[in-house]
Design a protein around this motif. Structure first.
Motif, short mmCIF file in Angstrom:
data_model
loop_
_atom_site.label_atom_id
_atom_site.label_comp_id
_atom_site.label_asym_id
_atom_site.label_seq_id
_atom_site.Cartn_x
_atom_site.Cartn_y
_atom_site.Cartn_z
N ASN A 82 10.67 0.86 1.40
CA ASN A 82 8.75 1.81 1.19
C ASN A 82 8.71 1.86 0.08
O ASN A 82 9.15 3.50 -0.85
CB ASN A 82 8.62 3.03 1.85
N GLY A 83 7.99 0.68 -0.61
CA GLY A 83 8.26 1.29 -2.25
C GLY A 83 6.90 2.06 -2.81
O GLY A 83 7.57 2.79 -3.34
N THR A 84 6.23 1.83 -2.24
CA THR A 84 4.62 3.24 -2.73
C THR A 84 5.66 5.06 -2.96
O THR A 84 5.09 5.46 -3.28
CB THR A 84 3.74 3.14 -2.18
N LYS A 358 2.49 -6.03 -1.63
CA LYS A 358 3.02 -5.12 -2.42
C LYS A 358 3.15 -5.86 -4.27
O LYS A 358 3.98 -4.64 -4.70
CB LYS A 358 5.05 -5.94 -2.00
N TYR A 490 3.56 -3.47 2.82
CA TYR A 490 4.42 -2.64 2.86
C TYR A 490 4.36 -1.80 4.53
O TYR A 490 2.84 -0.92 4.92
CB TYR A 490 3.72 -1.29 1.69
N ASP A 493 3.94 2.75 4.55
CA ASP A 493 2.94 4.47 4.29
C ASP A 493 2.00 4.36 4.53
O ASP A 493 2.05 3.86 5.92
CB ASP A 493 3.01 4.38 2.39
#
Ligand code: F6P
Length: 537
Positions: A82-84, A358, A490, A493
């Motif tokens: 979950n990059g953000t 992304k 993503y 989020d």
């Protein structure tokens, strides 16, 4: 999306586009057997779809080119995908039934905490079910009210209905989510304060709707029982935010925790499932987790072209990106699953309703579809007309069970006859010649003709049980994950829900202030002014 691999899918679609589902079946007597796969108690017949072997091969290659296998491992092993939000995504750890499993986040094995919370939930659920945990005046708990919204409501609400045959019927469950006071007020009419347990379920414990409902429920309970101390016996919390739970006045001994690596819409197998566990008991809850786990293992290990979540995901992509279908319908032929479409709506649309890749650039292709549905056969007498003969392409998932929990006369055979007949009608339709042969007058033939070629998946299990429900939910979770990987977005989020929340706070000030600032656009200002005028403000 990997453009080169997608181009090959497009070429394969172009080469087969004119071939109907009917023709695909005529050309291959083995088609139904070839495109049926099973896992974790579920059989998926996906043969009634618009693809031939080349399209499927190209779709599987697209998944491979998207590094799906590696991405699955990254999720299961706790990488911060979950990059953000810089978080791991580990709902699979919540239902990992391997007693020796270790799953690490930031170097810490999360499994002992998972087991501790499950044990604590189990003990508490048993105390409520057996009457050991009593209300402030010594009465047994007869009403359990879950106060939560979104992922802190839809999962337990859907599953408590779905698993009613496994529930303790002497305890009634309610779910209050909407900040509309009617939701709480109508619930309060059904319950008695001295026999009610409120579960305040909120990951953040700051969500406006939930906290407003929880405060009002608390005030009602204290008013009814005439003692602040009653709150301790009638309120528990499910949250990741111990500070806010304390501030609300709930002892953190009565708090059931979870972690930031559990997304709200994936949180049913966490402590968010407490109301469900009280309803069906800890043993059945564990069976639900076992069902999830079986599908998790299948998803992680099965070959992509025999992998149920992957197949559903690839077919979804075929329709969204190849045929520009804007929505798909989930049609459970089981009244107990009446809230499944609403539950999946949040899971799918909050996960993949994204338009930025992304790397932060806008995507150049469609992503998450609109998901909707109703239980069969009700839908048949409502919106199926459009699915059969309308201008929109609506791929459908039909979900059914061989056995019913309520055998009365021939109801179930009739239900299932409709279940099978609908996919047959959608795929194969009815030609003008068949209409004529049935004696339809010529002027009605165009109206009574069914083009067919409408795609469906059929998901069939023996019976709706905690285990089959768990594996069904995991099937959709992993389908959605797979699509997110291929779309390169993503999925975990949900920034899109923030702006409305912030603006609602500003509007609330203007609605209630003595002198509103009204610095909105002309339309919003006028609406607020109208509202204030009607209320005499
Ligand atoms: O709608 C936004 C959202 O954050 C969902 O993702 C979540 O399930 C819901 O609100 C409830 O959040 P919480 O559990 O923190 O009250």
């Amino acid at each position: 999306m990997k453009q080169e691999a997608w181009k090959k899918v497009e070429d394969a679609i172009a080469a087969s586009k004119e071939t109907t589902i009917k023709q695909l079946f005529e050309a291959d007597p083995e088609r139904a057997a070839k495109y049926t796969a099973s896992a974790a108690g579920w059989t998926l017949d996906y043969s009634k779809n618009r693809f031939d072997a080349n399209v499927m091969k190209a779709l599987v290659k697209l998944a491979e080119a998207s590094n799906l296998k590696a991405e699955i491992e990254r999720m299961f092993t706790g990488e911060k995908i979950n990059g953000t939000e810089n978080r791991a995504v580990l709902h699979t750890a919540l239902r990992n039934c391997d007693p020796d499993a270790k799953v690490f986040v930031d170097g810490k094995d999360v499994m002992p905490d998972v087991h501790n919370v499950l044990d604590k939930m189990g003990e508490f659920a048993q105390k409520v079910r057996t009457g050991e945990h009593r209300g402030f005046t010594g009465k047994r708990i007869k009403y359990v009210v879950n106060i939560g919204i979104g992922g802190s409501d839809l999962g337990p609400a859907m599953a408590t209905l779905a698993l009613a045959p496994f529930s303790k019927r002497s305890i009634r469950n309610f779910f209050v989510s909407n900040v509309d006071s009617t939701h709480l007020a109508e619930t309060i009419r059904e319950i008695k304060a001295d026999q009610t347990l409120f579960i305040v379920a909120s990951k953040t414990f700051t969500t406006q709707e939930t906290m407003t409902n929880a405060q009002s429920a608390r005030a009602w309970l204290v008013d009814q029982l005439k003692d602040e101390k009653a709150v301790a016996s009638h309120f528990v919390a499910v949250s990741t935010n111990a500070e806010e739970v304390k501030k609300f006045g709930i002892n953190t001994d009565n708090m059931f925790g979870f972690w930031d690596w559990v997304g709200g819409r994936y949180s049913l197998p966490s402590a968010i499932g407490l109301s469900l566990m009280i309803a069906i008991g800890p043993a059945n809850f564990r069976m639900l987790l076992r069902g999830y786990w079986k599908m998790d293992k299948h998803f992680r290990t099965a070959k992509l072209d025999r992998n149920l979540p992957v197949i559903l995901a690839l077919l979804g992509i075929l329709y969204v990106n190849g045929y520009h279908a804007e929505s798909y319908a989930v049609l459970p032929y089981d009244q107990y699953l009446c809230r499944l479409p609403a539950y999946l709506q949040q899971m799918d649309m909050e996960s993949n309703g994204k338009s930025v890749a992304k790397d932060g650039t806008p995507v150049s292709y469609a992503t998450g579809p609109i998901e909707w549905g109703e239980p069969g056969t009700n839908g048949q007498h409502s919106f199926y007309q459009l699915i059969h003969q309308g201008t929109h392409l609506i791929p459908c998932d039909f979900i059914g069970f061989c056995k019913t929990h309520n055998p009365i006369g021939d109801h179930h055979d009739k239900l299932m006859a409709n279940f099978f007949a609908q996919t047959e009608a959608l795929a194969f339709g009815k030609t003008a010649d068949q209409c004529r042969a049935d004696g339809d007058p010529e002027h009605l033939v165009p109206f009574k003709t069914f083009a067919g070629n409408r795609p469906t998946n059929t998901l069939l299990a023996n019976e709706l049980t905690p285990e089959t429900l768990g594996s069904l939910i995991a099937l959709y979770e992993h389908k959605i994950f797979t699509q997110g990987v291929i779309w390169n977005i993503y999925s975990f989020d949900q920034w899109g829900v923030q702006l409305g929340k912030v603006l609602a706070k500003n509007v609330l000030k203007d609605i209630t202030a003595e002198t509103p600032s009204l610095k909105h656009d002309a339309s919003t200002n006028a609406l607020i002014a109208h509202y204030r005028k009607v209320l005499g403000r």
